[in-house]
Design an enzyme around this catalytic site. Structure first.
Site, PDB file in Angstrom:
ATOM      1  CG  HIS A  49      39.649 -38.616   9.198  1.00  0.00           C
ATOM      2  ND1 HIS A  49      40.226 -38.208   9.716  1.00  0.00           N
ATOM      3  CD2 HIS A  49      39.316 -38.367   7.983  1.00  0.00           C
ATOM      4  CE1 HIS A  49      40.641 -37.158   8.660  1.00  0.00           C
ATOM      5  NE2 HIS A  49      40.103 -37.707   7.552  1.00  0.00           N
ATOM      6  CG  ASP A 102      37.796 -32.007   7.251  1.00  0.00           C
ATOM      7  OD1 ASP A 102      38.043 -32.549   6.201  1.00  0.00           O
ATOM      8  OD2 ASP A 102      38.552 -32.028   8.304  1.00  0.00           O
TER       9      ASP A 102
END
Length: 169
Positions: free
Chosen positions: A21, A91
């Site tokens: 992230h 993702d």
């Protein structure tokens, strides 16, 4: 009950010490081939609906790109070697591991050419990185017209998505 499965994060995220992230995560030294076993076994059993690819970098699999953007990893390892012909999902392509190194156009080109079928854009991690569906579609369309992405690649993804939809009918 109309619920589909998604295995994640291919080719294995368990050995990572970083957070994709936030930025680039290299699993080259810690990743082990045994992390592929669940994907191999379940793919052969034909029980996987979708697989989500991780943004991890592993130079033993591809010395240039993280798994999500790697044709060697998605089309090569997952599809060809392990035999998975189902839907592959990225993702969130706005995570730091991708946005800090690749522009939108390059990300789209690499992800589609790698063999990813569904490209996720969460639009929740950063206001400055928000992108409209129209912009995504227009950008991909231009790349198809220029030959950066083959129409046949899009067609194959649509075939896999259509097969997945049939499971729900």
């Amino acid at each position: 009950n109309g619920v589909l499965t998604a295995l994640k994060h291919f080719p294995g995220h368990g050995s990572s010490l970083g957070d994709t992230h936030k930025g680039f995560v290299d699993v080259t030294k810690l990743w082990q081939r045994k992390e592929l076993e669940p994907y191999r076994v379940l793919s052969r059993q034909g029980v996987i609906d979708t697989i989500m690819v991780a943004h991890v970098f592993n130079k033993r699999l591809d010395s240039k790109y993280p798994a999500t953007l790697s044709a060697k990893t998605v089309n090569g390892l997952l599809r060809y070697q392990l035999g998975f012909d189902g839907v592959v999902i990225t993702d969130d392509l706005q995570m730091g591991a991708i946005t800090h190194r690749y522009g939108l156009k390059n990300t789209l080109k690499l992800a589609i050419n790698a063999g990813d079928d569904l490209l996720l854009f969460g639009n929740q991690l950063s206001v400055k990185n928000m992108v409209s569906t129209k912009r995504l579609v227009d950008t991909i369309k231009q790349m198809v017209l220029k030959g950066d992405i083959r129409k046949e690649t899009i067609d194959k993804s649509n075939e896999r998505l259509d097969r997945l939809k049939q499971k729900l009918l």
